[in-house]
Structures are given as C-alpha cells and as structure tokens.
Scaffold this active site. Structure first.
Site, PDB file in Angstrom:
ATOM      1  N   LYS A 115       0.782  -1.118  -0.024  1.00 28.74           N
ATOM      2  CA  LYS A 115      -0.036   0.029   0.131  1.00 28.74           C
ATOM      3  C   LYS A 115       1.021   1.200  -0.038  1.00 28.74           C
ATOM      4  O   LYS A 115       0.541   2.247  -0.569  1.00 28.74           O
ATOM      5  CB  LYS A 115      -0.978  -0.051   1.152  1.00 28.74           C
ATOM      6  CG  LYS A 115      -2.019  -1.286   1.314  1.00 28.74           C
ATOM      7  CD  LYS A 115      -3.386  -0.590   1.085  1.00 28.74           C
ATOM      8  CE  LYS A 115      -4.259  -1.815   0.590  1.00 28.74           C
ATOM      9  NZ  LYS A 115      -5.671  -1.948   1.051  1.00 28.74           N
ATOM     10  N   LYS A 197      -3.557 -10.488  -6.840  1.00 28.19           N
ATOM     11  CA  LYS A 197      -4.948 -11.124  -6.165  1.00 28.19           C
ATOM     12  C   LYS A 197      -5.888 -10.262  -6.828  1.00 28.19           C
ATOM     13  O   LYS A 197      -5.942  -8.931  -6.987  1.00 28.19           O
ATOM     14  CB  LYS A 197      -4.928 -11.052  -4.852  1.00 28.19           C
ATOM     15  CG  LYS A 197      -5.000  -9.924  -3.939  1.00 28.19           C
ATOM     16  CD  LYS A 197      -5.457  -9.946  -2.561  1.00 28.19           C
ATOM     17  CE  LYS A 197      -5.937  -8.581  -1.825  1.00 28.19           C
ATOM     18  NZ  LYS A 197      -6.431  -8.452  -0.802  1.00 28.19           N
ATOM     19  N   LYS A 200     -10.400  -4.911  -4.859  1.00 24.01           N
ATOM     20  CA  LYS A 200     -11.356  -4.070  -5.228  1.00 24.01           C
ATOM     21  C   LYS A 200     -10.868  -2.702  -5.674  1.00 24.01           C
ATOM     22  O   LYS A 200     -11.663  -1.910  -5.832  1.00 24.01           O
ATOM     23  CB  LYS A 200     -12.525  -3.984  -3.969  1.00 24.01           C
ATOM     24  CG  LYS A 200     -12.231  -3.876  -2.656  1.00 24.01           C
ATOM     25  CD  LYS A 200     -13.384  -3.822  -1.709  1.00 24.01           C
ATOM     26  CE  LYS A 200     -13.154  -4.274  -0.351  1.00 24.01           C
ATOM     27  NZ  LYS A 200     -12.293  -3.665   0.709  1.00 24.01           N
TER      28      LYS A 200
HETATM   29  P1  ATP Z   1      -8.236  -3.478  -0.961  1.00 30.72           P
HETATM   30  O1  ATP Z   1      -8.212  -3.573  -2.489  1.00 30.72           O
HETATM   31  O2  ATP Z   1      -9.035  -2.171  -0.709  1.00 30.72           O
HETATM   32  O3  ATP Z   1      -7.078  -3.495  -0.333  1.00 30.72           O
HETATM   33  P2  ATP Z   1      -9.318  -6.084  -0.782  1.00 30.72           P
HETATM   34  O4  ATP Z   1     -10.119  -6.537  -1.992  1.00 30.72           O
HETATM   35  O5  ATP Z   1      -8.097  -6.719  -0.880  1.00 30.72           O
HETATM   36  O6  ATP Z   1      -9.068  -4.643  -0.557  1.00 30.72           O
HETATM   37  P3  ATP Z   1     -10.307  -6.304   1.965  1.00 30.72           P
HETATM   38  O7  ATP Z   1     -11.015  -5.270   2.126  1.00 30.72           O
HETATM   39  O8  ATP Z   1      -8.778  -6.081   2.289  1.00 30.72           O
HETATM   40  O9  ATP Z   1     -10.301  -6.452   0.194  1.00 30.72           O
HETATM   41  O10 ATP Z   1     -10.501  -7.827   2.147  1.00 30.72           O
HETATM   42  C1  ATP Z   1     -11.808  -8.251   2.782  1.00 30.72           C
HETATM   43  C2  ATP Z   1     -11.621  -9.832   2.920  1.00 30.72           C
HETATM   44  O11 ATP Z   1     -11.646 -10.248   1.717  1.00 30.72           O
HETATM   45  C3  ATP Z   1     -10.549 -10.349   3.776  1.00 30.72           C
HETATM   46  O12 ATP Z   1     -10.560 -11.375   4.444  1.00 30.72           O
HETATM   47  C4  ATP Z   1      -9.566 -10.890   2.313  1.00 30.72           C
HETATM   48  O13 ATP Z   1      -8.496 -11.990   3.122  1.00 30.72           O
HETATM   49  C5  ATP Z   1     -10.476 -11.395   1.518  1.00 30.72           C
HETATM   50  N1  ATP Z   1     -10.051 -11.120  -0.033  1.00 30.72           N
HETATM   51  C6  ATP Z   1      -9.684 -10.154  -0.606  1.00 30.72           C
HETATM   52  N2  ATP Z   1      -9.290 -10.173  -1.742  1.00 30.72           N
HETATM   53  C7  ATP Z   1      -9.566 -11.733  -1.989  1.00 30.72           C
HETATM   54  C8  ATP Z   1      -9.125 -12.442  -2.835  1.00 30.72           C
HETATM   55  N3  ATP Z   1      -8.589 -12.007  -3.864  1.00 30.72           N
HETATM   56  N4  ATP Z   1      -9.326 -13.705  -2.766  1.00 30.72           N
HETATM   57  C9  ATP Z   1      -9.886 -14.298  -1.614  1.00 30.72           C
HETATM   58  N5  ATP Z   1     -10.144 -13.465  -0.531  1.00 30.72           N
HETATM   59  C10 ATP Z   1      -9.637 -12.157  -0.713  1.00 30.72           C
END
Ligand code: ATP
Ligand code: LTN
Length: 334
Positions: A115, A197, A200
């Site tokens: 980040k 990964k 969002k």
């Molecule tokens: P950002 O992009 O804002 O960092 P993010 O999409 O990574 O967000 P988080 O809010 O950090 O999402 O994660 C919410 C939940 O979703 C967490 O438990 C995280 O482990 C899970 N998660 C996020 N992305 C994935 C993914 N690609 N596959 C499986 N689990 C995920």
C-alpha cells in the site's frame, strides 16, 4: 466463549466495490460458519481512512457493505453486524496495543509495503499501524476464530503475537485467535493478471468481477480472462489463468479441480469460460436480489445499525475495562 459458543470476529473495509474475491475468500465462509459461533462482523471504516477517501462516498460504501453482509445471508438478529467507528473501544484498545507492538514487526508487513508503494504520496502513520487496529478489533471481542483470505494471515499472526506478549506480562487477558481459511476461494486472482490477487482497489475493472455486476458483464469478463495458448483445462501452476478460473468455478459450485478437469476434458477454453461465467451469475443473482430489496427498507437497516452498535459496545467494553485496569489506568470515579 459467549453464551456457550466460541466467538468469531471478521471485518471488511468499505473501500471500493466488493469483488468476487471478497465474496469467495471471506463473506461466503462467514455465512457458512456463522451458526456455530457468536459472531461479530464489522464494516471496518476506520481502517479505510488509512487511504484518502471522499467522505460522502465512504459513508455510502460503508452502508452498502453493511447491507451486503445481510444480503449475502447473515441474519443481523443473530450476527452482530456493525460499523467499527460506532464502537470507541476499537480506537482505545488500538492505542494500548500499539505500545506492545514493535516497529520491526510492523515493518515486515507486506500489505503495508504494497500500500505504501501504491500511495507513495500518503504514507501515513495509520497505514503503518493498521495491523494494530486490526489486532484490537479481534482481541476486543476475545475472538477464538477469524475467517479471512490468505492475504490476511500475516496480520493474524501478528495479532496472535501481540496477544501472547500481553498475556505473558499481565496474565490471561486475551483469547489467542486462530485463522479460519475456507477450503476453496482463499485466493482469487485478477482475471487480467493471474499473478495479482483480485482486489477491489484495482484500477482495471476487467480484472475483477464485482458483486453487483450484471450477468452480461460477468460473462464478458470471464470470456476476456487472460489464459494461455496450451489449450487444455488443467489445474496447474504453469496455467495460472486457467487455474484461477477453476478455483472460481469450484468455489461457486462445490466441485473439486479434478472433477472440473474431467468435465472439460477435450473441450476448449470458450466452453469452460462460459460455464465459469454462468456459475458466477447463479451465485450472485440471489444476493443481488436480496440487496435490492434491503435497500428499499431504510428503517430496518437503521435499526440494525443502532442495535448492533450497542451490542458490540457492551461486549467490547468488558475487555477494554479489564485491559485498562491491567496496564494501570486509574479507575473512573462514578
Ligand atoms: P483493497 O483492494 O481495498 O485492499 P481487498 O479487495 O483486498 O481490498 P479487503 O477489504 O482487504 O479486500 O478484504 C476483505 C476480505 O476479503 C479479507 O478477508 C480478505 O482476505 C478477502 N479477500 C480479499 N481479496 C481476496 C481475494 N482475491 N481472494 C480471496 N479472498 C480475498
Ligand atoms: N485487514 C482486513 C480487514 C480487517 C479485518 C479485521 C479482518 C480489519 N480488521 C479483523 C479480520 C479481522 C483486510 O484488509 N481484509
């Protein structure tokens, strides 16, 4: 233990629109295991401001996320669904725990490094101490279990280390939590770059399927997913794009990778991608329908927000008072 059940805590940030990765890696598991635990599912809006947010947008997204928790199948009468910012104990415990966390530990966190690289113009102290707030979230409710995707394991290990360190000094204050990683969907990758990964906050909307995408968009994104020129549906590291699509398919319809390989033996990628798209559509459609209904019922959502913030405050205060006493803060005179 609360009311004879083990306690579960998890949360999601209200940044961006939820992706299929968030659903398959986290939310879906939350719903599956909810009945076995006393649960706390938070919309962690305080974590969101570690990255600059538009205030009106953050408020809207936080409410949408809370509504989506319910739409995905979490009954707010049984599960404590609330905004982190409505419970002051998170910030209070976070401060105390930051005095039990080493700079070196936080320096090792890969999410911070990622980040910080992404937001080089705003590497604020909150981004650095983000994992401490996460530890406070979990320890505040004495959670036994924390369902998360694999990307959060490092933060969970740190939470355990902080809890053990604190307990070693002050006696058994915190429950040391365990991670719960689902059997499938633990790490869904970007459809456009299977080495990253699905996230969002990804700028390329074609890399992610959003929970609110309509069926045509979902099918189109699956069809455009980056694959390879090998041409057979096989679950292996040499074919990361196909492997990811198999993971998505398995998580959506409960099959194993071997079953999927057999199902598409001798068939082309076109057929396979279409089947993946359709499987995703059928998983998301009922959630989208419930979500649309819930958004029409403002009073109900407001009621959930108020009641559950009170419930969360009640439980969190118990831990907070205990911790404040242990570290030597004077008792309030009432
Ligand atoms: P950002 O992009 O804002 O960092 P993010 O999409 O990574 O967000 P988080 O809010 O950090 O999402 O994660 C919410 C939940 O979703 C967490 O438990 C995280 O482990 C899970 N998660 C996020 N992305 C994935 C993914 N690609 N596959 C499986 N689990 C995920
Ligand atoms: N850091 C997590 C969100 C999060 C969380 C938590 C998850 C904040 N506090 C407590 C589980 C338990 C993330 O980025 N996904």
């Amino acid at each position: 233990m609360l009311d004879g059940k083990k306690t579960l805590f998890s949360g999601m940030q209200a940044t961006g629109n939820l992706t299929l990765g968030n659903y398959l890696g986290a939310l879906k598991n939350w719903v599956q295991i909810a009945d076995d635990y006393q649960t706390f599912y938070s919309v962690v809006d305080m974590h969101s401001i570690t990255v600059r947010q538009d205030p009106a947008e953050l408020r809207k997204r936080a409410r949408n996320l809370l509504t989506l928790y319910i739409a995905a199948g979490l009954d707010p009468e049984k599960n404590c669904i609330y905004y982190q910012s409505h419970v002051s104990g998170h910030a209070e415990l976070s401060w105390i725990l930051s005095c039990f966390t080493y700079m070196g530990e936080l320096n090792r966190m890969t999410q911070f490094k990622d980040k910080a690289a992404k937001h080089a113009d705003n590497i604020n102290a909150g981004l650095f101490t983000y994992p401490v707030l996460m530890a406070a979230d979990i320890l505040l409710y004495q959670a036994d279990v924390v369902p998360v995707g694999i990307d959060q394991m490092q933060h969970l290990e740190l939470t355990r280390d902080i809890a053990i360190r604190f307990n070693n000094i002050y006696g058994d204050v915190f429950t040391v939590p365990e991670a719960y990683i689902g059997k499938s969907g633990a790490k869904i990758m970007s459809l456009q770059d299977p080495s990253k990964k699905m996230s969002k906050s990804d700028e390329n909307p074609n890399g992610s399927i959003y929970l609110m995408d309509d069926p045509d968009t979902i099918i189109r994104k699956c069809k455009r997913a980056v694959t390879d020129s090998i041409g057979c549906v096989k679950y292996c590291d040499e074919q990361p794009g196909i492997k990811n699509l198999i993971d998505i398919y398995c998580a959506c319809c409960g099959k194993t990778p071997a079953e999927v390989e057999a199902e598409f033996d001798g068939k082309g990628y076109g057929d396979f991608k279409m089947a993946v798209g359709e499987a995703v559509v059928s998983v998301l459609k009922p959630i989208q329908e419930r979500y649309a209904d819930l958004t029409k019922n403002k009073d109900y959502i407001d009621h959930v927000i108020k009641e559950n913030a009170e419930k969360a405050s009640y439980y969190s205060n118990k831990t907070l008072r205990k911790v404040q006493k242990k570290v030597g803060f004077p008792e309030k005179i009432r």
